[in-house]
Design an enzyme around this catalytic site. Structure first.
Site, PDB file in Angstrom:
ATOM      1  N   PHE A  86     -34.127 -69.337  -2.325  1.00 19.25           N
ATOM      2  CA  PHE A  86     -34.988 -69.822  -1.233  1.00 19.25           C
ATOM      3  C   PHE A  86     -34.177 -70.365  -0.066  1.00 19.25           C
ATOM      4  CE2 PHE A  86     -35.119 -73.803  -3.827  1.00 19.25           C
ATOM      5  CZ  PHE A  86     -34.912 -74.769  -2.859  1.00 19.25           C
ATOM      6  N   ARG A 130     -15.075 -88.947 -10.847  1.00 20.63           N
ATOM      7  CA  ARG A 130     -14.716 -90.349 -11.079  1.00 20.63           C
ATOM      8  C   ARG A 130     -15.588 -90.948 -12.182  1.00 20.63           C
ATOM      9  NH1 ARG A 130     -14.278 -93.879  -5.774  1.00 20.63           N
ATOM     10  NH2 ARG A 130     -12.164 -93.080  -5.806  1.00 20.63           N
ATOM     11  N   TRP A 156     -34.684 -71.445   4.439  1.00 25.94           N
ATOM     12  CA  TRP A 156     -35.687 -72.001   5.345  1.00 25.94           C
ATOM     13  C   TRP A 156     -36.081 -71.000   6.427  1.00 25.94           C
ATOM     14  CZ3 TRP A 156     -30.941 -73.919   4.211  1.00 25.94           C
ATOM     15  CH2 TRP A 156     -29.921 -73.610   5.113  1.00 25.94           C
ATOM     16  N   LYS A 205     -19.286 -83.318   2.621  1.00 25.35           N
ATOM     17  CA  LYS A 205     -20.412 -84.014   1.980  1.00 25.35           C
ATOM     18  C   LYS A 205     -20.527 -83.652   0.495  1.00 25.35           C
ATOM     19  CE  LYS A 205     -22.939 -82.066   5.145  1.00 25.35           C
ATOM     20  NZ  LYS A 205     -21.863 -81.535   6.006  1.00 25.35           N
ATOM     21  N   THR A 206     -20.581 -82.363   0.227  1.00 23.74           N
ATOM     22  CA  THR A 206     -20.720 -81.934  -1.169  1.00 23.74           C
ATOM     23  C   THR A 206     -19.468 -82.290  -1.958  1.00 23.74           C
ATOM     24  OG1 THR A 206     -22.237 -80.164  -0.604  1.00 23.74           O
ATOM     25  CG2 THR A 206     -21.038 -79.913  -2.664  1.00 23.74           C
ATOM     26  N   THR A 207     -18.303 -82.100  -1.347  1.00 22.65           N
ATOM     27  CA  THR A 207     -17.071 -82.388  -2.094  1.00 22.65           C
ATOM     28  C   THR A 207     -16.916 -83.894  -2.342  1.00 22.65           C
ATOM     29  OG1 THR A 207     -15.891 -82.080  -0.009  1.00 22.65           O
ATOM     30  CG2 THR A 207     -15.765 -80.308  -1.595  1.00 22.65           C
ATOM     31  N   GLU A 255     -27.594 -81.121  -1.010  1.00 22.48           N
ATOM     32  CA  GLU A 255     -28.347 -80.399   0.034  1.00 22.48           C
ATOM     33  C   GLU A 255     -29.852 -80.695  -0.028  1.00 22.48           C
ATOM     34  OE1 GLU A 255     -26.040 -79.021   1.794  1.00 22.48           O
ATOM     35  OE2 GLU A 255     -24.481 -78.478   0.354  1.00 22.48           O
ATOM     36  N   LYS A 310     -17.463 -81.175   7.514  1.00 25.91           N
ATOM     37  CA  LYS A 310     -17.273 -80.758   6.126  1.00 25.91           C
ATOM     38  C   LYS A 310     -16.909 -81.950   5.246  1.00 25.91           C
ATOM     39  CE  LYS A 310     -13.913 -78.151   3.420  1.00 25.91           C
ATOM     40  NZ  LYS A 310     -14.747 -77.987   2.233  1.00 25.91           N
ATOM     41  N   ASN A 318     -22.548 -83.253  10.366  1.00 35.23           N
ATOM     42  CA  ASN A 318     -22.203 -81.833  10.512  1.00 35.23           C
ATOM     43  C   ASN A 318     -20.800 -81.481  10.034  1.00 35.23           C
ATOM     44  OD1 ASN A 318     -24.699 -81.366  11.604  1.00 35.23           O
ATOM     45  ND2 ASN A 318     -24.002 -81.623  13.722  1.00 35.23           N
TER      46      ASN A 318
HETATM   47  P1  ATP Z   1     -18.216 -79.092   1.426  1.00 34.87           P
HETATM   48  O1  ATP Z   1     -19.114 -78.354   0.461  1.00 34.87           O
HETATM   49  O2  ATP Z   1     -16.996 -78.303   1.694  1.00 34.87           O
HETATM   50  O3  ATP Z   1     -17.979 -80.512   1.050  1.00 34.87           O
HETATM   51  P2  ATP Z   1     -20.319 -79.863   3.196  1.00 34.87           P
HETATM   52  O4  ATP Z   1     -21.138 -80.078   1.991  1.00 34.87           O
HETATM   53  O5  ATP Z   1     -20.015 -81.063   4.046  1.00 34.87           O
HETATM   54  O6  ATP Z   1     -18.961 -79.134   2.819  1.00 34.87           O
HETATM   55  P3  ATP Z   1     -22.361 -78.183   4.312  1.00 34.87           P
HETATM   56  O7  ATP Z   1     -23.024 -78.790   5.478  1.00 34.87           O
HETATM   57  O8  ATP Z   1     -23.062 -78.210   2.998  1.00 34.87           O
HETATM   58  O9  ATP Z   1     -20.903 -78.775   4.160  1.00 34.87           O
HETATM   59  O10 ATP Z   1     -21.957 -76.733   4.721  1.00 34.87           O
HETATM   60  C1  ATP Z   1     -21.493 -75.785   3.802  1.00 34.87           C
HETATM   61  C2  ATP Z   1     -20.273 -75.078   4.300  1.00 34.87           C
HETATM   62  O11 ATP Z   1     -20.238 -74.925   5.706  1.00 34.87           O
HETATM   63  C3  ATP Z   1     -18.960 -75.759   3.931  1.00 34.87           C
HETATM   64  O12 ATP Z   1     -18.213 -74.839   3.203  1.00 34.87           O
HETATM   65  C4  ATP Z   1     -18.265 -76.067   5.229  1.00 34.87           C
HETATM   66  O13 ATP Z   1     -16.875 -75.823   5.240  1.00 34.87           O
HETATM   67  C5  ATP Z   1     -18.928 -75.147   6.172  1.00 34.87           C
HETATM   68  N1  ATP Z   1     -18.913 -75.755   7.505  1.00 34.87           N
HETATM   69  C6  ATP Z   1     -18.925 -77.057   7.816  1.00 34.87           C
HETATM   70  N2  ATP Z   1     -18.860 -77.238   9.153  1.00 34.87           N
HETATM   71  C7  ATP Z   1     -18.814 -76.003   9.693  1.00 34.87           C
HETATM   72  C8  ATP Z   1     -18.743 -75.498  11.021  1.00 34.87           C
HETATM   73  N3  ATP Z   1     -18.715 -76.279  12.074  1.00 34.87           N
HETATM   74  N4  ATP Z   1     -18.736 -74.166  11.186  1.00 34.87           N
HETATM   75  C9  ATP Z   1     -18.795 -73.354  10.140  1.00 34.87           C
HETATM   76  N5  ATP Z   1     -18.851 -73.752   8.860  1.00 34.87           N
HETATM   77  C10 ATP Z   1     -18.870 -75.059   8.636  1.00 34.87           C
HETATM   78 MG    MG Z   2     -22.789 -79.305   1.225  1.00 35.69          MG
END
Ligand code: ATP
Ligand code: MG
Length: 177
Positions: free
Chosen positions: A72, A30, A74, A20-22, A109, A18, A16
């Site tokens: 799309f 890299r 969910w 993962k995508t970055t 995702e 932040k 949960n």
């Molecule tokens: P990023 O894209 O910044 O690497 P992520 O891929 O880990 O983040 P996702 O689960 O894909 O994050 O969520 C997308 C967005 O939701 C991100 O911009 C992230 O900052 C935001 N986010 C993550 N945790 C929380 C939270 N607890 N409350 C609100 N927004 C959140």
């Molecule tokens: Mg993400």
């Protein structure tokens, strides 16, 4: 331990927190530095103007960037249409993997297609397992299930300790999108 040559890995970034995508995009950066070819396929993205999509243009011919998810979700009121779009997106990803033109394929995702039962997990696992021997695949998204975790060579869980969202700070350019 027996030393192996290049082995295509399945890497999963979940949890949960932040990052993962970055983390996946950092890995793309890299790999590109070594002259490798990279595909990024994003599933279920919002309507932000994501900076990474613009940056991808800096690597013509080596970084193929596809946003499949627009339109799309969910929790839409037209689930049949969403499932059809999800299927189209997955078919594209599976074909990209099978073609073997890339050293690294990022499926950003992807976990949501499984957790919202849009695509059967076994079908996704079969597509991932069919990757060429030297290809690395990264899957990101919250809630990676047992099957995906078992199939992966590397799993990292991003754990939230603090997030500015809880202090009322909205998503910012360069940080979230
Ligand atoms: P990023 O894209 O910044 O690497 P992520 O891929 O880990 O983040 P996702 O689960 O894909 O994050 O969520 C997308 C967005 O939701 C991100 O911009 C992230 O900052 C935001 N986010 C993550 N945790 C929380 C939270 N607890 N409350 C609100 N927004 C959140
Ligand atoms: Mg993400």
């Amino acid at each position: 331990m027996k030393q192996m040559g290049k082995k295509g890995l399945l890497l999963v970034f979940t949890g949960n927190g932040k990052g993962k995508t970055t983390a996946a995009l950092g890995m793309a950066f890299r790999a590109l530095g070594h002259g490798q070819r990279v595909a990024v396929i994003q599933f279920i993205k919002g309507s932000w103007k994501y900076g990474e999509l613009e940056s991808a243009k800096c690597f013509p011919g080596r970084l193929d960037f596809h946003v499949m998810g627009r339109g799309f979700t969910w929790n839409s009121d037209n689930m049949d249409k969403d499932i059809a779009l999800a299927r189209q997106a997955w078919t594209f990803a599976r074909t990209t993997i099978a073609e073997g033109k890339h050293d690294l394929v990022i499926l950003d995702e992807l976990t949501y297609l499984i957790s919202y039962a849009m695509i059967d997990e076994d079908e996704i696992l079969a597509g991932l397992a069919a990757r060429p021997e030297s290809m690395h695949v990264v899957v990101t998204g919250r809630g990676a299930g047992k099957g995906l975790i078992a199939a992966a060579d590397l799993v990292t869980e991003m754990r939230e300790i603090k997030h500015p969202y809880h202090d009322g700070v909205k998503a910012q350019k360069g940080i979230e999108y």
